[in-house]
Scaffold this active site. Structure first.
Site, mmCIF file in Angstrom:
data_model
loop_
_atom_site.group_PDB
_atom_site.id
_atom_site.type_symbol
_atom_site.label_atom_id
_atom_site.label_comp_id
_atom_site.label_asym_id
_atom_site.label_seq_id
_atom_site.Cartn_x
_atom_site.Cartn_y
_atom_site.Cartn_z
ATOM 1 C CB SER A 1 -0.891 -0.081 1.097
ATOM 2 O OG SER A 1 -1.926 1.121 1.020
ATOM 3 C CG HIS A 2 0.335 4.004 3.302
ATOM 4 N ND1 HIS A 2 -0.561 2.868 3.463
ATOM 5 C CD2 HIS A 2 0.951 3.975 4.256
ATOM 6 C CE1 HIS A 2 -0.489 2.422 4.863
ATOM 7 N NE2 HIS A 2 0.345 3.091 5.401
ATOM 8 C CG ASP B 1 -3.189 3.883 -1.303
ATOM 9 O OD1 ASP B 1 -3.995 3.707 -2.378
ATOM 10 O OD2 ASP B 1 -3.161 3.028 -0.357
ATOM 11 C CG ASP C 1 -3.001 -0.589 -2.241
ATOM 12 O OD1 ASP C 1 -2.991 0.433 -1.646
ATOM 13 O OD2 ASP C 1 -3.787 -1.551 -1.773
ATOM 14 C CG ASP D 1 -6.137 0.486 -0.872
ATOM 15 O OD1 ASP D 1 -5.488 1.157 -0.804
ATOM 16 O OD2 ASP D 1 -6.294 -0.884 -0.170
ATOM 17 N NE ARG D 2 -4.388 3.702 3.091
ATOM 18 C CZ ARG D 2 -3.883 3.749 4.329
ATOM 19 N NH1 ARG D 2 -3.475 4.973 4.686
ATOM 20 N NH2 ARG D 2 -3.436 2.841 5.100
ATOM 21 C CE LYS E 1 -7.953 1.221 2.339
ATOM 22 N NZ LYS E 1 -7.389 0.155 2.663
#
Ligand code: VG1
Ligand code: CO
Length: 544
Positions: free
Chosen positions: A113-114, A278, A280, A282-283, A377
């Site tokens: 992710s982030h 982010d 990946d 999703d944010r 998300k």
């Protein structure tokens, strides 16, 4: 086909956290480390022989190497078909969409992710089930159990697959299909939102926007959808090239790490709308002209305006938010007369509610919003949802928020993160808080009186599974609260998160800065938890 059974030994600590297994790249590069975890995933699954597996990742360093290993192991373990994103790339929401669309058995998503990328950065892997969502706790626990007893793994012997072209390859009994990373996702977005209305807005000449892809996976998706399909000018997407080290950045879309975008949006000739995503995809962070929308408020605004948006016109079944997320969406749910749910942190807890059609929208304070269209998300989805609302309402982001607060009241909200603190000190701090559970209630602390404190525990209303120790809550008699949690996604030391919320119905106070409105609660958090004494930090590393 020749497959090998390789002898191996368990590694300590292959326990999935909030969102899969995340470790330093150098940890994943140890011989057998990745293979053990992948085999443990397969060992925890039943009846997948001949079925379809989706594989893709956020394109970070080691993605391409890991994908080749996973393909060979999926073939050896008996999957019938593997769908893999071109160049091994699928954003997390796109992977979820692909699993659902092609009714795959499940998917393996490679992402941290982030968290920073690159050879000294982080890597991650998680398993998603057939609904497209993160494996629930009973599956992640089974995977962990298998990692502790693993003795061998299965891997097929064939040359690395060229993933750079859309192609279908027959590898022994298995079909490996290399799919475009964006197409299926883009088609889904076009079904949910009024692309004509958004195109009119983006090409009107009176509206402009910036999207910061933070040199991570959303770049190709945002360029394809916002610029190529919806007509936003070239350059609307900044940092749109997905780089293996995310350009040395920390692709967390918040006011600290998306500072280039924040400077533009708070600058002299700021566009009307700004957003970031982010690592990946999703944010999301939503900004108006010189205006920040908290993720908790964003969820509430999407819910309150969903009837204006094609994909949600038929009404919302309900709304779910994670426990630390502000209660702003609850007020909307009450006004709409629909149920609302409070779950532990992490998207895996929304899956059952979505599958049972108990909720349509979900959100987390950590810049995550999503709906029943996938089981993750979804950053770009939230941006398109906002654009659709702006196209219909023809108002500024700020005026939409001001009207929203006037109608529902304002939930002042902030999160303080103390990153990379000593893990034992962080555990001791939480332990000390638990010791105060019996003495705190009824105490008057400044203008606040403690109502109750507890360790949040959740019983899933669908399968009755129980998740305990999901965050320490100190709730005051006026509904204000302070929540303390330790992160489950970091790879070094511990990260302490402190969540602060107070509700303000009085419209004359809505313009206040959240840090000022929450100042007394912030001081109380320090007083109760002794953050400085335990961690040695006198201020957080990130405030959102
Ligand atoms: C964080 C967020 C949580 C989110 C999780 C995964 O977890 O707080 O809300 O679901 O990251 O998101 P934690 O345990 O560090 O607080 V992502 O975009 O990193 O996959
Ligand atoms: Co993410």
């Amino acid at each position: 086909m020749s497959t090998h059974s390789i002898t191996t030994k368990p590694f300590d600590g292959q326990k999935p956290g909030t969102s899969g297994l995340r470790k330093k790249v150098t940890v994943f590069q140890q011989p057998h480390y990745l293979e053990n975890f992948v085999q443990a995933i397969f060992n925890s699954l039943d009846n997948f022989q001949g079925k379809t597996l989706v594989v893709g990742g956020d394109g970070r360093y080691y993605n391409d190497t890991a994908i080749q290993t996973i393909l060979k192991m999926a073939v050896a373990n008996g999957f019938g078909k593997i769908l893999v994103g071109r160049n091994g790339v699928l954003s997390t929401p796109a992977a979820s969409a692909v699993i659902r669309k092609y009714q795959a058995f499940g998917g393996i998503i490679l992402s941290a992710s982030h968290n920073p990328a690159g050879k000294d950065g982080d890597f991650g892997i998680k398993y998603n089930i057939s609904n497209g969502g993160p494996a629930p706790e009973k599956v992640t626990e089974a995977i962990y159990t298998h990692t502790q007893t693993i003795k061998q793994y299965q891997i097929a012997d064939f040359a690395d697959i060229n993933l750079s072209q859309i192609n279908t390859i027959q590898q022994d009994d298995v079909v490996i299909q290399i799919i475009d990373s964006v197409t299926d996702y883009a088609e889904l977005m076009a079904q949910l939102f009024d692309f004509d209305a958004i195109r009119t807005l983006l090409t009107s000449g009176t509206f402009s926007m910036k999207f910061d892809a933070m040199a991570a996976v959303t770049g190709p998706y945002a360029k394809q959808i916002l610029e190529n399909t919806l007509g936003a000018p070239q350059g609307t997407v900044m940092r749109g090239e997905c780089l293996a080290d995310f350009d040395g950045g920390h692709p967390d879309p918040n006011l600290t790490y998306a500072h280039d975008l924040v400077e533009i949006m708070f600058g002299k000739s700021a566009p009307e709308f700004g957003a970031a995503s982010d690592g990946d995809g999703d944010r999301n962070m939503i900004l108006g002209k010189r205006f920040f929308v908290t993720p908790s408020d964003s969820l509430a605004v999407l819910a309150a305006n969903a009837h204006l948006v094609r994909g949600y016109q038929q009404g919302l079944a309900g709304i779910a938010r994670s426990m630390p997320t502000s209660g702003a969406a609850d007020y909307v749910a009450k006004a709409l007369g629909i149920p609302y749910f409070e779950t532990p942190t992490g998207w895996k807890f929304f899956g059952n509610l979505l599958d049972a059609n108990k909720v349509t929208l979900c959100g987390e304070e950590s810049f995550g919003t999503g709906s029943n269209h996938v089981r993750e998300k979804d950053g770009l989805w939230a941006v398109l949802f906002w654009l659709n609302i702006l196209a219909v309402r023809q108002q500024s982001v700020e005026s939409i928020l001001v009207e929203h607060w006037a109608k529902y009241g304002r939930n002042f909200y902030s999160r303080y993160d103390y990153e990379g603190v000593d893990a034992q000190a962080a555990e001791a701090l939480i332990h000390n808080l638990r010791q105060q559970f019996s003495s705190l209630p009824k105490q008057q602390l400044g203008s606040y009186q403690v109502d109750f404190c507890d360790d949040f525990s959740y019983t899933d209303p669908i399968d009755n599974s129980v998740s305990t120790h999901q965050g320490v809550r100190i709730v005051f008699t006026d509904g204000s609260r302070i929540v303390f949690r330790l992160s489950g996604t970091g790879t070094e030391g511990a990260t302490l998160r402190v969540y602060l919320e107070s509700y303000e119905p009085d419209v004359t106070k809505h313009h206040m800065d959240a840090q000022i409105a929450l100042a007394e609660l912030i001081a109380l958090a320090e007083q109760i938890a002794k953050i400085k004494t335990y961690t040695g930090r006198d201020k957080p590393s990130v405030i959102t």
